[in-house]
Design an enzyme around this catalytic site. Structure first.
Site, PDB file in Angstrom:
ATOM      1  CG  ASN A 106      -2.079  -0.955   1.064  1.00 50.53           C
ATOM      2  OD1 ASN A 106      -2.657  -1.047  -0.013  1.00 50.53           O
ATOM      3  ND2 ASN A 106      -2.418  -1.681   2.122  1.00 50.53           N
ATOM      4  CB  CYS A 141      -6.413  -5.491  -2.446  1.00 51.12           C
ATOM      5  SG  CYS A 141      -7.118  -4.985  -0.863  1.00 51.12           S
ATOM      6  CG  HIS A 142      -6.722  -9.348   1.702  1.00 46.13           C
ATOM      7  ND1 HIS A 142      -5.425  -9.661   2.016  1.00 46.13           N
ATOM      8  CD2 HIS A 142      -7.033  -8.290   2.482  1.00 46.13           C
ATOM      9  CE1 HIS A 142      -4.977  -8.848   2.949  1.00 46.13           C
ATOM     10  NE2 HIS A 142      -5.939  -8.012   3.257  1.00 46.13           N
ATOM     11  CG  HIS A 147      -8.256  -0.195   0.558  1.00 46.31           C
ATOM     12  ND1 HIS A 147      -7.235   0.208   1.404  1.00 46.31           N
ATOM     13  CD2 HIS A 147      -8.020  -1.507   0.302  1.00 46.31           C
ATOM     14  CE1 HIS A 147      -6.434  -0.821   1.638  1.00 46.31           C
ATOM     15  NE2 HIS A 147      -6.889  -1.873   0.979  1.00 46.31           N
ATOM     16  CE1 TYR A 207      -8.624   4.656   3.293  1.00 44.90           C
ATOM     17  CE2 TYR A 207     -10.337   3.201   2.480  1.00 44.90           C
ATOM     18  CZ  TYR A 207      -9.071   3.386   2.980  1.00 44.90           C
ATOM     19  OH  TYR A 207      -8.257   2.306   3.175  1.00 44.90           O
TER      20      TYR A 207
END
Length: 504
Positions: A150, A171-172, A201, A257
């Site tokens: 990241n 990414c998971h 994300h 975010y």
């Protein structure tokens, strides 16, 4: 048998390296590949290599890991490179969290967006440009870089645009949310079909179906009535309520975010839960990473005494990396969600942005079908973040601190909490604190130091955040060794979430 070379950059990261290697070597055709580990920390590299080599031996394989602190040596002839670096380690990470707190910016994670994510990107991109140079000069011509580090979108953007290396970000998050959605409906994950698209994300489940029935419009009720999620995912549920779609990332991630949930200290407790760090704890990811590192270093001798990881297909994780390599090498088709240059896949996001969307992999490569347009609300949320990412990438590549400051100003949460003068001073402090990892900012850092030393400073706070917990000692972690081992050994440190307790 497929024969190729795979190189791990940042191999001292036990959570990723050991698990990803197990995933890959569980593929029967990959029992004779070459494996190289690189890390700048010789001690961590030694420990992880010993542990992984023991696993290999106990699985009856003859692969010998080539472990080295010489990156160019590790990259020689590599067809695949897996990147898991954390530039600056936990020392720099602490400043990503602690300095913004002085200005009232309260982050749970700080590795993707917001003040911490932007600075993490500055450090990471500077080093990724060096890594990309070495890959171009040393690795195989058809090399593929699989980036797990990241901030995912920023690093993948820089590598593709400026690094000259074909890069996919992995990414998971999509898998984790998919599992939650299935649980909310009382179904098995494999029974629920999804289309998830957006940016890393901030990817949105725009289609949810079960046996042909569209469940997308029923998701809010399912989450609101779920005993656990209704308490632990308050931010995600509120975003679902107001934007109509569920977002991939955890409550703690998502809360930093956007501008609405962490800007007033007295309100943060309403939106988070302290049953698990990932539900919104101040500096939660820094805490569990610190605990994981301390535990692994102290408890390593016991790890060598425990049962090895077995390389069996049913024990592979849900990380995309091994499946992508398997598909490229064997032709077995794999469907996942990948971070790639948009190029029109999502019509109402910028073409040059890094988007996360469904993709298919086989011998022909990675194919990304057209998604079309995201719903307007989710697209607006993504576009706000993309503007920050673009500014941050250009700032990092060119060492332009004016663009860096503009990225901070445009960041949704930083902009909601701080005025321009505070942002300028915060950036000065962060540049000075992270000088060792920011070679591209020499002149800017000198100017920052001068201002901080000679000019009147704005007042800041001695603020620990709205919900910060103490880092556990090794002695405290010994009371639950299984939990400590899982924390240190998992790449997804939010995988096992404790049941909620009400945040005070």
């Amino acid at each position: 048998m497929s024969k190729f070379k795979l190189t791990f950059i940042g191999a001292g990261s036990i959570g990723f390296t050991r698990g990803l290697l197990r995933d890959l070597l569980a593929v029967s055709e990959f029992r004779e590949i070459e494996v190289a580990f690189h890390d700048i920390n010789a001690e961590n590299l030694k420990m992880v290599t010993e542990l992984c080599q023991r696993d290999i031996r106990e699985n009856g394989l003859s692969i010998r890991i080539d472990a080295t602190t010489d990156r160019r040596e590790a990259l020689q002839g590599a067809r695949y490179v897996i990147n898991t670096i954390r530039v600056g380690g936990l020392e720099a990470f602490a400043t990503d969290v602690d300095i913004p707190l002085k200005y009232g910016v309260d982050q749970c994670v700080g590795d993707t967006l917001c003040a911490g994510g932007i600075m993490y990107g500055q450090r990471g991109i500077a080093e990724m440009m060096n890594i990309c140079r070495d890959i171009r000069e040393c690795a195989a011509e058809d090399v593929l870089l699989l980036n797990y580090a990241n901030p995912m979108a920023m690093l993948t953007w820089a590598c593709n645009k400026y690094g000259g290396v074909r890069t996919v970000g992995l990414c998971h998050g999509v898998q984790g949310g998919h599992s939650q959605i299935a649980e909310a409906f009382g179904l098995k994950q494999e029974e629920v079909d999804i289309i998830c698209a957006g940016i890393n994300h901030q990817t949105w489940y725009i289609s949810i179906r079960h046996n042909g029935e569209d469940l997308t419009g029923k998701l809010l009720e399912a989450f609101e009535s779920h005993e656990d999620f209704s308490r632990t995912e308050k931010v995600r549920i509120d975003m679902l309520r107001r934007f109509g779609y569920y977002s991939t990332e955890s409550n703690g991630h998502l809360s930093e975010y956007v501008p609405w949930y962490r800007k007033r200290p007295e309100e943060i407790g309403e939106w988070i839960d302290l049953g698990s760090w990932i539900n919104g704890e101040t500096g939660g990811y820094l805490r569990v990473c610190t605990e994981g590192r301390n535990w692994f270093e102290k408890d390593f001798p016991n790890w060598m005494k425990e049962a090895p990881l077995m390389y069996e297909s049913e024990k592979r994780s849900h990380e995309h990396g091994s499946y992508i390599i398997e598909a490229l090498e064997t032709g077995r088709v794999y469907r996942g969600h990948f971070n790639m240059v948009n190029n029109g896949v999502i019509a109402n996001l910028p073409a040059d942005a890094i988007i996360e969307a469904p993709g298919y992999v086989d011998r022909n490569g990675i194919s990304m079908p057209l998604v079309g347009e995201l719903p307007l609300g989710p697209a607006a949320v993504c576009n706000a973040s993309i503007s920050v990412q673009r500014l941050a990438v250009e700032a990092a590549v060119h060492g332009d601190d004016k663009l860096l400051r503009q990225a901070f100003m445009m960041d949704p949460l930083v902009g909601a909490v701080c005025n321009p003068k505070e942002i300028w001073q915060m950036v000065d402090e962060m540049l000075e604190a992270q000088e060792a990892w920011l070679p591209q900012y020499g002149a800017a850092i000198a100017a920052s130091k001068k201002r901080l030393a000679e000019e009147p400073l704005l007042p800041t706070r001695d603020y620990a955040g709205a919900a910060r917990l103490k880092v556990k000692t090794v002695e405290e972690m010994q009371l639950d060794r299984d939990a400590a081992n899982r924390n240190a050994g998992e790449s997804d440190k939010g995988k096992e979430r404790a049941k909620a307790v009400e945040a005070n």
